[in-house]
Scaffold this motif. Structure first.
Motif, PDB file in Angstrom:
ATOM      1  N   LEU A  85     -28.811   9.982 -54.935  1.00 57.36           N
ATOM      2  CA  LEU A  85     -29.456  10.613 -53.781  1.00 57.36           C
ATOM      3  C   LEU A  85     -28.802  10.220 -52.456  1.00 57.36           C
ATOM      4  O   LEU A  85     -28.554  11.079 -51.607  1.00 57.36           O
ATOM      5  N   ASN A  86     -28.512   8.946 -52.265  1.00 60.32           N
ATOM      6  CA  ASN A  86     -27.929   8.524 -50.993  1.00 60.32           C
ATOM      7  C   ASN A  86     -26.596   9.203 -50.714  1.00 60.32           C
ATOM      8  O   ASN A  86     -26.334   9.677 -49.607  1.00 60.32           O
ATOM      9  N   ASN A  87     -25.737   9.234 -51.730  1.00 59.74           N
ATOM     10  CA  ASN A  87     -24.444   9.899 -51.567  1.00 59.74           C
ATOM     11  C   ASN A  87     -24.621  11.375 -51.253  1.00 59.74           C
ATOM     12  O   ASN A  87     -23.921  11.939 -50.415  1.00 59.74           O
ATOM     13  N   MET A  88     -25.560  11.986 -51.923  1.00 61.04           N
ATOM     14  CA  MET A  88     -25.823  13.405 -51.716  1.00 61.04           C
ATOM     15  C   MET A  88     -26.322  13.664 -50.297  1.00 61.04           C
ATOM     16  O   MET A  88     -25.876  14.611 -49.627  1.00 61.04           O
ATOM     17  N   LEU A  89     -27.221  12.836 -49.815  1.00 55.96           N
ATOM     18  CA  LEU A  89     -27.737  12.982 -48.455  1.00 55.96           C
ATOM     19  C   LEU A  89     -26.615  12.826 -47.434  1.00 55.96           C
ATOM     20  O   LEU A  89     -26.514  13.600 -46.477  1.00 55.96           O
ATOM     21  N   CYS A  90     -25.753  11.832 -47.638  1.00 56.66           N
ATOM     22  CA  CYS A  90     -24.639  11.610 -46.715  1.00 56.66           C
ATOM     23  C   CYS A  90     -23.736  12.839 -46.656  1.00 56.66           C
ATOM     24  O   CYS A  90     -23.347  13.292 -45.573  1.00 56.66           O
ATOM     25  N   GLU A  91     -23.405  13.378 -47.805  1.00 55.66           N
ATOM     26  CA  GLU A  91     -22.493  14.529 -47.852  1.00 55.66           C
ATOM     27  C   GLU A  91     -23.111  15.759 -47.206  1.00 55.66           C
ATOM     28  O   GLU A  91     -22.468  16.466 -46.412  1.00 55.66           O
ATOM     29  N   GLU A  92     -24.373  16.037 -47.529  1.00 58.02           N
ATOM     30  CA  GLU A  92     -25.014  17.252 -47.028  1.00 58.02           C
ATOM     31  C   GLU A  92     -25.284  17.176 -45.524  1.00 58.02           C
ATOM     32  O   GLU A  92     -25.096  18.152 -44.794  1.00 58.02           O
ATOM     33  N   ILE A  93     -25.720  16.020 -45.038  1.00 61.39           N
ATOM     34  CA  ILE A  93     -26.015  15.874 -43.607  1.00 61.39           C
ATOM     35  C   ILE A  93     -24.722  15.889 -42.794  1.00 61.39           C
ATOM     36  O   ILE A  93     -24.656  16.499 -41.719  1.00 61.39           O
ATOM     37  N   THR A  94     -23.675  15.238 -43.306  1.00 61.66           N
ATOM     38  CA  THR A  94     -22.383  15.260 -42.610  1.00 61.66           C
ATOM     39  C   THR A  94     -21.868  16.691 -42.500  1.00 61.66           C
ATOM     40  O   THR A  94     -21.386  17.114 -41.442  1.00 61.66           O
ATOM     41  N   GLU A  95     -21.968  17.445 -43.585  1.00 65.33           N
ATOM     42  CA  GLU A  95     -21.525  18.845 -43.591  1.00 65.33           C
ATOM     43  C   GLU A  95     -22.350  19.677 -42.617  1.00 65.33           C
ATOM     44  O   GLU A  95     -21.825  20.528 -41.896  1.00 65.33           O
ATOM     45  N   MET A  96     -23.645  19.411 -42.556  1.00 63.88           N
ATOM     46  CA  MET A  96     -24.531  20.140 -41.646  1.00 63.88           C
ATOM     47  C   MET A  96     -24.163  19.852 -40.187  1.00 63.88           C
ATOM     48  O   MET A  96     -24.095  20.765 -39.358  1.00 63.88           O
ATOM     49  N   LEU A  97     -23.880  18.593 -39.866  1.00 62.82           N
ATOM     50  CA  LEU A  97     -23.507  18.236 -38.506  1.00 62.82           C
ATOM     51  C   LEU A  97     -22.164  18.839 -38.118  1.00 62.82           C
ATOM     52  O   LEU A  97     -21.936  19.188 -36.958  1.00 62.82           O
ATOM     53  N   ALA A  98     -21.265  18.962 -39.079  1.00 61.69           N
ATOM     54  CA  ALA A  98     -19.933  19.514 -38.804  1.00 61.69           C
ATOM     55  C   ALA A  98     -20.007  20.967 -38.353  1.00 61.69           C
ATOM     56  O   ALA A  98     -19.100  21.462 -37.675  1.00 61.69           O
ATOM     57  N   GLU A  99     -21.081  21.651 -38.692  1.00 65.62           N
ATOM     58  CA  GLU A  99     -21.243  23.052 -38.301  1.00 65.62           C
ATOM     59  C   GLU A  99     -21.395  23.205 -36.790  1.00 65.62           C
ATOM     60  O   GLU A  99     -21.238  24.295 -36.247  1.00 65.62           O
ATOM     61  N   ASN A 100     -21.711  22.101 -36.100  1.00 71.50           N
ATOM     62  CA  ASN A 100     -21.945  22.166 -34.656  1.00 71.50           C
ATOM     63  C   ASN A 100     -20.745  21.709 -33.836  1.00 71.50           C
ATOM     64  O   ASN A 100     -20.833  21.625 -32.611  1.00 71.50           O
ATOM     65  N   ASP A 101     -19.622  21.430 -34.474  1.00 70.33           N
ATOM     66  CA  ASP A 101     -18.439  21.004 -33.737  1.00 70.33           C
ATOM     67  C   ASP A 101     -17.953  22.102 -32.806  1.00 70.33           C
ATOM     68  O   ASP A 101     -18.112  23.288 -33.085  1.00 70.33           O
ATOM     69  N   ASN A 102     -17.356  21.695 -31.698  1.00 69.62           N
ATOM     70  CA  ASN A 102     -16.691  22.669 -30.829  1.00 69.62           C
ATOM     71  C   ASN A 102     -15.280  22.186 -30.522  1.00 69.62           C
ATOM     72  O   ASN A 102     -14.851  21.142 -30.988  1.00 69.62           O
ATOM     73  N   GLU A 103     -14.572  22.953 -29.725  1.00 69.50           N
ATOM     74  CA  GLU A 103     -13.159  22.643 -29.497  1.00 69.50           C
ATOM     75  C   GLU A 103     -12.938  21.336 -28.765  1.00 69.50           C
ATOM     76  O   GLU A 103     -11.850  20.777 -28.780  1.00 69.50           O
ATOM     77  N   SER A 104     -13.964  20.804 -28.091  1.00 70.19           N
ATOM     78  CA  SER A 104     -13.782  19.558 -27.349  1.00 70.19           C
ATOM     79  C   SER A 104     -14.343  18.349 -28.088  1.00 70.19           C
ATOM     80  O   SER A 104     -14.463  17.284 -27.524  1.00 70.19           O
TER      81      SER A 104
END
Length: 320
Positions: A85-104
């Motif tokens: 579960l911990n590994n899964m949470l880390c992967e899914e939350i990291t991927e979710m946060l990456a969706e908000n990246d911008n050019e800066s």
């Protein structure tokens, strides 16, 4: 990677782990209790996991989104044990946060070569650590080899200019200022004019931080933007909203007001070292679709880090 690069990276990780200790203890220990005696991720585990995130100030909408992602992952991978579960949470939350990246959303304190000067306008209510964050930013940008200048455009609060002056001295960078009550837009104009004349790389403009529900303040921020563009047409390149991570859900409301009133494109979340509410970083970034760029992890001038999603989430969930 050279020896000193490795040492620096390890030092930053140590600071991150230490700064998030209280949040990590809260979330990690709660998840450990959720999965105690369980062998698979079932509805009961998910229900209890929901409570863990809600009580960790992740926020309702983001909590539901995380749970949806976990449910989809369980379906896709068929059988998933609680040990994963911990590994899964880390992967899914990291991927979710990456969706908000911008050019800066940079990796360090370098600035785009196309912008000179690179202009950062800093906004936020009083008390969140706004001026302190500016001082730490100035220190980090200078340490990275940039020529830095500060603009004291918070001219309404008596201590604001003096406070910025102190941080300017600590960071070893000049501060452009006028008398108390001066026009903030005029200070911004003077700062950018001076920066261009002196070949400055980075300009950081402090702004007033009166209550976020004051319409006059938001109008003032718009005026500052418009005046800066007379000197640097595409300024500001970053509008950085500083939020106090220790305030939990109140930080969501501050973000909501500022995002509605001005073009915020990055977040700095401060005071994470003194709180168990580190989950607010995940919720705010997700809900407002604005990347967290910096996190404050202590009082020292070097205790401001560029936010790295994977490292943050792994530290928060106790993963190595």
């Amino acid at each position: 990677m050279g020896f000193f690069d490795f040492f620096s990276k390890e030092k930053k990780k140590e600071t991150l782990d230490k700064g998030l200790e209280r949040s990590k203890q809260g979330i990690f220990s709660k998840i450990a209790r959720v999965i105690a005696g369980k062998s698979e991720i079932d509805d009961d585990v998910l229900d209890e996991l929901e409570e863990v995130f809600l009580t960790s100030d992740v926020g309702v909408e983001t909590t539901l989104k995380i749970l949806d992602r976990i449910q989809e992952r369980v379906k896709r991978d068929k059988y998933v044990g609680t040990s994963e579960l911990n590994n899964m949470l880390c992967e899914e939350i990291t991927e979710m946060l990456a969706e908000n990246d911008n050019e800066s959303s940079g990796e360090d304190f370098t600035v785009p070569a196309a912008h000179k000067p690179h202009v950062i306008m800093v906004v936020g209510v009083n008390g969140v650590g706004k001026t302190t964050t500016i001082g730490k930013l100035a220190y980090q940008f200078k340490a990275a080899g940039n020529k830095v200048m500060l603009g004291a455009a918070d001219t309404f609060r008596a201590a604001a200019v003096e406070q910025l002056d102190v941080w300017g001295e600590r960071a070893g960078v000049p501060v452009v200022k006028q008398k108390l009550g001066a026009d903030p837009a005029a200070v911004a104009f003077d700062t950018l004019s001076s920066a261009k004349a002196n070949d400055v790389d980075v300009v950081i403009i402090d702004t007033a931080g009166r209550l976020h529900n004051k319409k006059g303040l938001m109008d003032e921020l718009t005026k500052i933007r418009n005046v800066m563009q007379k000197v640097v047409p595409d300024a500001p390149h970053e509008v950085l909203l500083v939020l106090d991570g220790s305030t939990g859900q109140n930080a969501f409301e501050q973000a909501r007001q500022f995002v509605a009133a001005t073009k915020v494109n990055e977040l700095a979340v401060t005071k994470l070292d003194g709180t168990a509410k580190g989950g607010v970083v995940i919720g705010i970034s997700d809900q407002f679709k604005i990347p967290v760029k910096y996190i404050g992890l202590g009082e020292g001038i070097a205790d401001l880090q560029v936010f790295h999603k994977k490292e943050f989430v792994e530290s928060l969930f106790g993963n190595k």
